[in-house]
Write a protein that holds these residues in place. Structure first.
Motif, PDB file in Angstrom:
ATOM      1  N   ASP A   1      14.254   4.929  31.009  1.00 51.04           N
ATOM      2  CA  ASP A   1      15.125   3.973  31.690  1.00 51.04           C
ATOM      3  C   ASP A   1      15.485   4.511  33.075  1.00 51.04           C
ATOM      4  N   PRO A   2      15.098   3.813  34.148  1.00 49.53           N
ATOM      5  CA  PRO A   2      15.318   4.349  35.497  1.00 49.53           C
ATOM      6  C   PRO A   2      16.736   4.187  36.011  1.00 49.53           C
ATOM      7  N   ILE A   3      17.538   3.315  35.390  1.00 46.71           N
ATOM      8  CA  ILE A   3      18.884   3.066  35.928  1.00 46.71           C
ATOM      9  C   ILE A   3      20.002   3.555  35.002  1.00 46.71           C
ATOM     10  N   PHE A   4      19.647   3.887  33.773  1.00 43.26           N
ATOM     11  CA  PHE A   4      20.597   4.515  32.853  1.00 43.26           C
ATOM     12  C   PHE A   4      19.898   5.739  32.252  1.00 43.26           C
ATOM     13  N   PRO A   5      19.907   6.866  32.979  1.00 42.81           N
ATOM     14  CA  PRO A   5      19.106   8.040  32.613  1.00 42.81           C
ATOM     15  C   PRO A   5      19.390   8.526  31.195  1.00 42.81           C
ATOM     16  N   VAL A   6      18.322   8.876  30.479  1.00 40.32           N
ATOM     17  CA  VAL A   6      18.469   9.205  29.062  1.00 40.32           C
ATOM     18  C   VAL A   6      19.286  10.481  28.847  1.00 40.32           C
ATOM     19  N   ALA A   7      19.223  11.436  29.770  1.00 44.08           N
ATOM     20  CA  ALA A   7      20.012  12.658  29.598  1.00 44.08           C
ATOM     21  C   ALA A   7      21.502  12.332  29.548  1.00 44.08           C
ATOM     22  N   ALA A   8      21.936  11.387  30.376  1.00 44.65           N
ATOM     23  CA  ALA A   8      23.342  10.991  30.366  1.00 44.65           C
ATOM     24  C   ALA A   8      23.656  10.113  29.154  1.00 44.65           C
ATOM     25  N   ALA A   9      22.657   9.376  28.660  1.00 40.20           N
ATOM     26  CA  ALA A   9      22.854   8.633  27.413  1.00 40.20           C
ATOM     27  C   ALA A   9      23.075   9.612  26.260  1.00 40.20           C
ATOM     28  N   ASP A  10      22.322  10.713  26.249  1.00 39.78           N
ATOM     29  CA  ASP A  10      22.530  11.760  25.237  1.00 39.78           C
ATOM     30  C   ASP A  10      23.935  12.340  25.353  1.00 39.78           C
ATOM     31  N   GLU A  11      24.362  12.570  26.590  1.00 42.54           N
ATOM     32  CA  GLU A  11      25.713  13.102  26.819  1.00 42.54           C
ATOM     33  C   GLU A  11      26.775  12.134  26.301  1.00 42.54           C
ATOM     34  N   ALA A  12      26.576  10.843  26.570  1.00 34.09           N
ATOM     35  CA  ALA A  12      27.518   9.840  26.078  1.00 34.09           C
ATOM     36  C   ALA A  12      27.545   9.825  24.558  1.00 34.09           C
ATOM     37  N   HIS A  13      26.368   9.916  23.938  1.00 33.88           N
ATOM     38  CA  HIS A  13      26.315   9.934  22.474  1.00 33.88           C
ATOM     39  C   HIS A  13      27.044  11.134  21.901  1.00 33.88           C
TER      40      HIS A  13
END
Length: 346
Positions: free
Chosen positions: A284-296
């Protein structure tokens, strides 16, 4: 002369969100949740002039295994919101209702298998939203698909030939001390009112699912209204720092003062202890997966404190900014199992 890149980082580093999650006990979690919710609602801004729904049927189409209706409801002031209502032919109220919320594009038609002109889609490419309202109704859910303000039939007249009216509507609302996010969230909550007014869905089995901008609406609506018993948030769960504040996004994402109150995972954490599924594409270019992992990771801590960690699900899939559906399409049926219905004796 230095460019101002460092100043943006300075601003972010200098702001400590007032209600970042730090609870260490269930009592502290409850108090944090109440404070954050109250202040978040204030920043979103409730539109004025709540109206009676006064639903009007615009069309009804037999689609084989389900009926597709298009209705219009009154929401706030002079605003009228069209929505599709997908009704399974073999509908059981215990299957629950799901409000399906579109992202950027041409509006609600995209979720129900239609082109912008209302004709049926053909071909093998369902687009990034994958007709997900159809996937839900095929699994037996009463499915409501609202047209968000600024899209489809709800564009400004001057934007009739453009994709959306997000910019002008958002800037005008901001100048009036209101937000586009607030309007979309609270209008979506009128869909909950509509579902309850129908009387054909279990009131404790109303959920929501949205992607991208619709993910924002799904997340924020569930965060502030516990009538939404479960939520799927696709292509949005992230951090403000890594996404909204670092990657170009539509102005409809911005809420003045929000970073001073909380980070995005804190706001998603308001959904706890109700079931929450987040989808995140590895590319995902606009919601980076590394930050999605951080949010999780942060959400796990919040759900653990609310004794509901098993109700948090994460579909981290190979793909970009799109609906996955691997877990989501069958998820509501899984969390709302068949239950005995007690009938009164005659």
């Amino acid at each position: 002369m230095r460019n101002p890149d460092h100043y943006l980082q300075h601003l972010y580093d200098s702001v400590k969100p007032a209600e970042g999650f730090e609870a260490r006990t269930p009592e502290e979690w409850q108090a944090w949740r109440a404070r954050l919710k109250e202040q978040f609602v204030r920043l979103l801004g409730v539109p004025e002039g709540r109206q009676e729904l006064a639903p009007v049927l615009l069309e009804s189409v037999d689609c084989g295994s389900y009926t597709r209706e298009r209705i219009a409801i009154s929401t706030f002031g002079p605003l009228t919101m069209p929505a599709y209502v997908l009704i399974p032919k073999t509908y059981d109220r215990e299957r629950g209702a799901v409000i399906a919320i579109h992202g950027h594009g041409y509006g609600s038609r995209d979720l129900v298998g239609l082109n912008p002109d209302g004709s049926e889609k053909t071909g093998d490419d369902p687009g990034y939203q994958r007709n997900f309202a159809l996937e839900l109704v095929r699994r037996g859910h009463l499915t409501i698909v609202p047209e968000l303000l600024g899209f489809g039939d709800r564009r400004l007249a001057e934007d009739a030939e453009k994709g959306d009216s997000c910019y002008r509507l958002s800037t005008n609302l901001l100048m009036m001390g209101q937000t586009m996010a607030g309007h979309r969230v609270f209008e979506t909550l009128r869909c909950v009112d509509y579902v309850l007014s129908r009387g054909d869905a279990a009131p404790d089995r109303i959920g929501c699912m949205g992607i991208s901008g619709g993910g924002l609406v799904s997340a924020f609506a569930a965060a502030i209204d516990e009538r939404l018993a479960a939520a799927v948030v696709s292509g949005y769960a992230n951090t403000f720092q890594a996404s909204i504040l670092s990657v170009h996004h539509c102005i409809d994402n911005f809420i003045p003062g929000l970073s001073q109150l909380a980070e995005l995972p804190d706001l998603l954490g308001l959904i706890a202890p109700r079931p929450l599924l987040i989808e995140a594409g590895t590319e995902d270019p606009i919601f980076p997966v590394a930050a999605a992992d951080e949010a999780h990771d942060k959400l796990r801590a919040i759900y653990r404190q609310s004794n509901a960690e098993t109700l948090l699900a994460y579909d981290r899939f190979e793909g970009d900014h799109q609906i996955s559906g691997k877990l989501a399409f069958d998820w509501f049926a899984g969390i709302w199992p068949t239950r005995e219905v007690q009938h009164e004796r005659a």
